[in-house]
Design a protein around this motif. Structure first.
Motif, PDB file in Angstrom:
ATOM      1  N   PRO A   1       0.824  -1.218   0.000  1.00 52.66           N
ATOM      2  CA  PRO A   1       0.000   0.000   0.000  1.00 52.66           C
ATOM      3  C   PRO A   1       0.854   1.262   0.000  1.00 52.66           C
ATOM      4  O   PRO A   1       1.790   1.391   0.780  1.00 52.66           O
ATOM      5  N   ILE A   2       0.523   2.131  -0.916  1.00 49.99           N
ATOM      6  CA  ILE A   2       1.287   3.367  -1.120  1.00 49.99           C
ATOM      7  C   ILE A   2       0.344   4.558  -0.987  1.00 49.99           C
ATOM      8  O   ILE A   2      -0.766   4.532  -1.509  1.00 49.99           O
ATOM      9  N   GLN A   3       0.791   5.565  -0.286  1.00 51.08           N
ATOM     10  CA  GLN A   3       0.045   6.819  -0.230  1.00 51.08           C
ATOM     11  C   GLN A   3       0.602   7.749  -1.297  1.00 51.08           C
ATOM     12  O   GLN A   3       1.756   8.183  -1.221  1.00 51.08           O
ATOM     13  N   ILE A   4      -0.210   8.038  -2.278  1.00 53.82           N
ATOM     14  CA  ILE A   4       0.246   8.861  -3.402  1.00 53.82           C
ATOM     15  C   ILE A   4      -0.061  10.327  -3.118  1.00 53.82           C
ATOM     16  O   ILE A   4      -1.187  10.678  -2.774  1.00 53.82           O
ATOM     17  N   VAL A   5       0.944  11.166  -3.251  1.00 53.92           N
ATOM     18  CA  VAL A   5       0.766  12.592  -2.970  1.00 53.92           C
ATOM     19  C   VAL A   5       0.798  13.418  -4.242  1.00 53.92           C
ATOM     20  O   VAL A   5       0.013  14.344  -4.418  1.00 53.92           O
ATOM     21  N   ARG A   6       1.719  13.086  -5.146  1.00 54.29           N
ATOM     22  CA  ARG A   6       1.867  13.916  -6.348  1.00 54.29           C
ATOM     23  C   ARG A   6       2.101  13.032  -7.574  1.00 54.29           C
ATOM     24  O   ARG A   6       2.902  12.109  -7.543  1.00 54.29           O
ATOM     25  N   VAL A   7       1.366  13.351  -8.636  1.00 53.24           N
ATOM     26  CA  VAL A   7       1.499  12.616  -9.895  1.00 53.24           C
ATOM     27  C   VAL A   7       1.695  13.609 -11.034  1.00 53.24           C
ATOM     28  O   VAL A   7       0.964  14.594 -11.122  1.00 53.24           O
ATOM     29  N   ASP A   8       2.691  13.360 -11.851  1.00 56.27           N
ATOM     30  CA  ASP A   8       2.882  14.180 -13.050  1.00 56.27           C
ATOM     31  C   ASP A   8       2.329  13.439 -14.265  1.00 56.27           C
ATOM     32  O   ASP A   8       2.441  12.222 -14.356  1.00 56.27           O
ATOM     33  N   TYR A   9       1.750  14.201 -15.184  1.00 55.42           N
ATOM     34  CA  TYR A   9       1.229  13.610 -16.427  1.00 55.42           C
ATOM     35  C   TYR A   9       1.952  14.224 -17.616  1.00 55.42           C
ATOM     36  O   TYR A   9       1.445  15.127 -18.254  1.00 55.42           O
ATOM     37  N   PRO A  10       3.164  13.737 -17.871  1.00 52.70           N
ATOM     38  CA  PRO A  10       3.918  14.296 -18.996  1.00 52.70           C
ATOM     39  C   PRO A  10       3.211  13.976 -20.308  1.00 52.70           C
ATOM     40  O   PRO A  10       2.582  12.929 -20.438  1.00 52.70           O
ATOM     41  N   LYS A  11       3.312  14.893 -21.257  1.00 52.49           N
ATOM     42  CA  LYS A  11       2.727  14.633 -22.581  1.00 52.49           C
ATOM     43  C   LYS A  11       3.455  13.484 -23.250  1.00 52.49           C
ATOM     44  O   LYS A  11       4.663  13.349 -23.128  1.00 52.49           O
ATOM     45  N   ARG A  12       2.704  12.675 -23.995  1.00 48.34           N
ATOM     46  CA  ARG A  12       3.255  11.529 -24.711  1.00 48.34           C
ATOM     47  C   ARG A  12       4.047  10.594 -23.811  1.00 48.34           C
ATOM     48  O   ARG A  12       5.006   9.965 -24.210  1.00 48.34           O
ATOM     49  N   SER A  13       3.676  10.512 -22.551  1.00 49.58           N
ATOM     50  CA  SER A  13       4.382   9.616 -21.637  1.00 49.58           C
ATOM     51  C   SER A  13       3.417   9.210 -20.535  1.00 49.58           C
ATOM     52  O   SER A  13       2.439   9.903 -20.262  1.00 49.58           O
ATOM     53  N   ARG A  14       3.703   8.098 -19.898  1.00 50.66           N
ATOM     54  CA  ARG A  14       2.755   7.619 -18.886  1.00 50.66           C
ATOM     55  C   ARG A  14       2.874   8.406 -17.584  1.00 50.66           C
ATOM     56  O   ARG A  14       3.917   9.021 -17.308  1.00 50.66           O
ATOM     57  N   ALA A  15       1.815   8.373 -16.812  1.00 47.82           N
ATOM     58  CA  ALA A  15       1.768   9.108 -15.550  1.00 47.82           C
ATOM     59  C   ALA A  15       2.928   8.692 -14.644  1.00 47.82           C
ATOM     60  O   ALA A  15       3.237   7.519 -14.521  1.00 47.82           O
ATOM     61  N   LYS A  16       3.548   9.693 -14.027  1.00 45.17           N
ATOM     62  CA  LYS A  16       4.704   9.431 -13.169  1.00 45.17           C
ATOM     63  C   LYS A  16       4.393   9.918 -11.762  1.00 45.17           C
ATOM     64  O   LYS A  16       4.058  11.092 -11.555  1.00 45.17           O
ATOM     65  N   ILE A  17       4.509   9.016 -10.805  1.00 36.76           N
ATOM     66  CA  ILE A  17       4.313   9.386  -9.398  1.00 36.76           C
ATOM     67  C   ILE A  17       5.626   9.980  -8.900  1.00 36.76           C
ATOM     68  O   ILE A  17       6.673   9.333  -8.969  1.00 36.76           O
ATOM     69  N   THR A  18       5.582  11.209  -8.418  1.00 39.08           N
ATOM     70  CA  THR A  18       6.820  11.868  -8.010  1.00 39.08           C
ATOM     71  C   THR A  18       6.909  12.075  -6.500  1.00 39.08           C
ATOM     72  O   THR A  18       7.944  12.473  -5.990  1.00 39.08           O
ATOM     73  N   GLU A  19       5.805  11.834  -5.810  1.00 37.82           N
ATOM     74  CA  GLU A  19       5.877  11.884  -4.342  1.00 37.82           C
ATOM     75  C   GLU A  19       4.873  10.890  -3.773  1.00 37.82           C
ATOM     76  O   GLU A  19       3.672  10.977  -4.039  1.00 37.82           O
ATOM     77  N   ALA A  20       5.367   9.959  -3.007  1.00 35.39           N
ATOM     78  CA  ALA A  20       4.504   8.947  -2.408  1.00 35.39           C
ATOM     79  C   ALA A  20       5.215   8.360  -1.202  1.00 35.39           C
ATOM     80  O   ALA A  20       6.433   8.517  -1.040  1.00 35.39           O
ATOM     81  N   TYR A  21       4.450   7.713  -0.340  1.00 35.14           N
ATOM     82  CA  TYR A  21       5.006   7.150   0.894  1.00 35.14           C
ATOM     83  C   TYR A  21       4.457   5.753   1.136  1.00 35.14           C
ATOM     84  O   TYR A  21       3.326   5.448   0.741  1.00 35.14           O
ATOM     85  N   PHE A  22       5.262   4.951   1.786  1.00 38.69           N
ATOM     86  CA  PHE A  22       4.793   3.623   2.180  1.00 38.69           C
ATOM     87  C   PHE A  22       3.757   3.769   3.284  1.00 38.69           C
ATOM     88  O   PHE A  22       3.913   4.613   4.176  1.00 38.69           O
ATOM     89  N   ARG A  23       2.716   2.963   3.199  1.00 35.03           N
ATOM     90  CA  ARG A  23       1.688   2.985   4.234  1.00 35.03           C
ATOM     91  C   ARG A  23       1.679   1.655   4.970  1.00 35.03           C
ATOM     92  O   ARG A  23       2.104   0.629   4.451  1.00 35.03           O
TER      93      ARG A  23
END
Lengths: 215, 215
Positions: B72-94
């Motif tokens: 289980p991961i707590q997701i805080v920030r996700v980037d959606y770069p164009k022409r690329s898949r969503a990238k989680i840039t800030e998350a924490y172990f739960r």
């Protein structure tokens, strides 16, 4: 008692969902297969919320123990700051290898996937991946209870379709891109959603358990 | 056929584990409760690998369908770069709200947690969180099969302890910080690990199912 949402403005969230919500103003993709992540994410969350609220109801009333599995994440980079908890700085959403929900009802294993569509006459098969079909096949072979909950948002109709019928259609009709609503109505069971709990799928599971050994 | 590791150098990894491995040289914390993440992570992975390989064996031989839930991961920030898949840039172990493993064996629901220790005479209770104890209690109330797999690394001994015995000890001996090995030997079942599959817990589950309705 469990509080249920009367509307969309203050949806009931389980702790797992709250943790999945972005704490900063970033769109959040769910495990769904569309490219319009923010839009579909919102759509998916609402049906998901209702199912999670239903599972909370079942849990608090001692009727079943069913949980949504955490979203599978591929972790690439983790920072370990001093005097602070580990921070994941690069990770990606992964396709689930099993179904989203599993649990126990009177000793029996329950396994299901929940999906919704805006279509009005059929359900797109792209919502189900090959390894999920394989997983459901394995669960049935082990005498588990497996099904899918299909929500037609535009019709506001929800069906429980036994995994056996989904698998049969998936294997037999490879050429078709979606399951006709008529097939779902024939092989599935409509869930009356105007009550508490919101998606009372267990009533259908209970009836099917009385009639069949397997699903 | 499933390939099994003969040593530690080329461990058998499931796809889920491979995805959890760091692809850059960063230590990776597992769901364990120690602060020495890198060290415990490695320790945990080895026992975890053996259990996952066992589950793969059971799956490929049609004996049971058991999977490890995603971390289980707590997701805080996700980037959606164009022409690329969503990238989680800030998350924490739960902390996990349930146990790590669940599945189906001959229609019945199986639920367990796997932990290891370097201790030689007792198993630290800090390995189990209150909500995991509550979850196991709920599973038992719903007639599910629940247990823990306890590995004493220094002794190279592994036990299956029914959840009922763990819960009893946890509730009755709140003052104690660990479960004595003698209690585990009395209430649990030693698993012979020098074979294929590596942690054949299903043999004990099978025997207990024949004797008891519940665990």
């Amino acid at each position: 008692m469990v509080n249920y949402p009367n509307g969309r403005s203050h949806p009931y969230l389980t702790s797992s969902q709250q943790n999945l919500l972005p704490q900063k103003a970033t769109p959040l993709k769910t495990g769904s297969s569309t490219k319009s992540a923010a839009v579909f994410g919102k759509r998916g969350m609402n049906f998901e919320e209702e199912i999670n609220a239903t599972n909370d109801y079942y849990l608090s009333h001692g009727l079943a123990v069913v949980h949504k599995k955490p979203t599978p994440i591929q972790i690439v980079r983790v920072d370990y700051p001093k005097r602070s908890r580990a921070k994941i700085t690069e990770a990606y959403f992964r396709q689930a290898s099993t179904t989203d929900y599993s649990g126990v009802y009177q000793g029996r294993y329950i396994d299901f996937e929940a999906k919704e569509t805006q279509q009005k006459t059929s359900f797109p098969l792209k919502n189900f991946h090959e390894h999920q079909i394989v997983h459901m096949t394995n669960v049935l072979a082990q005498a588990g209870i497996a099904f899918v909950l299909l929500h037609f948002a535009a019709l506001n109709e929800t069906y429980l379709l036994p995994a056996s019928s989904l698998i049969h259609f998936y294997r037999e009709k490879q050429g078709l891109k979606s399951i006709p609503l008529s097939y779902i109505r024939e092989k599935g069971y409509k869930i009356e959603t105007n009550q508490i709990p919101r998606i009372p799928y267990l009533e259908i599971v209970k009836k099917l358990c009385e009639v069949h050994q397997n699903f």
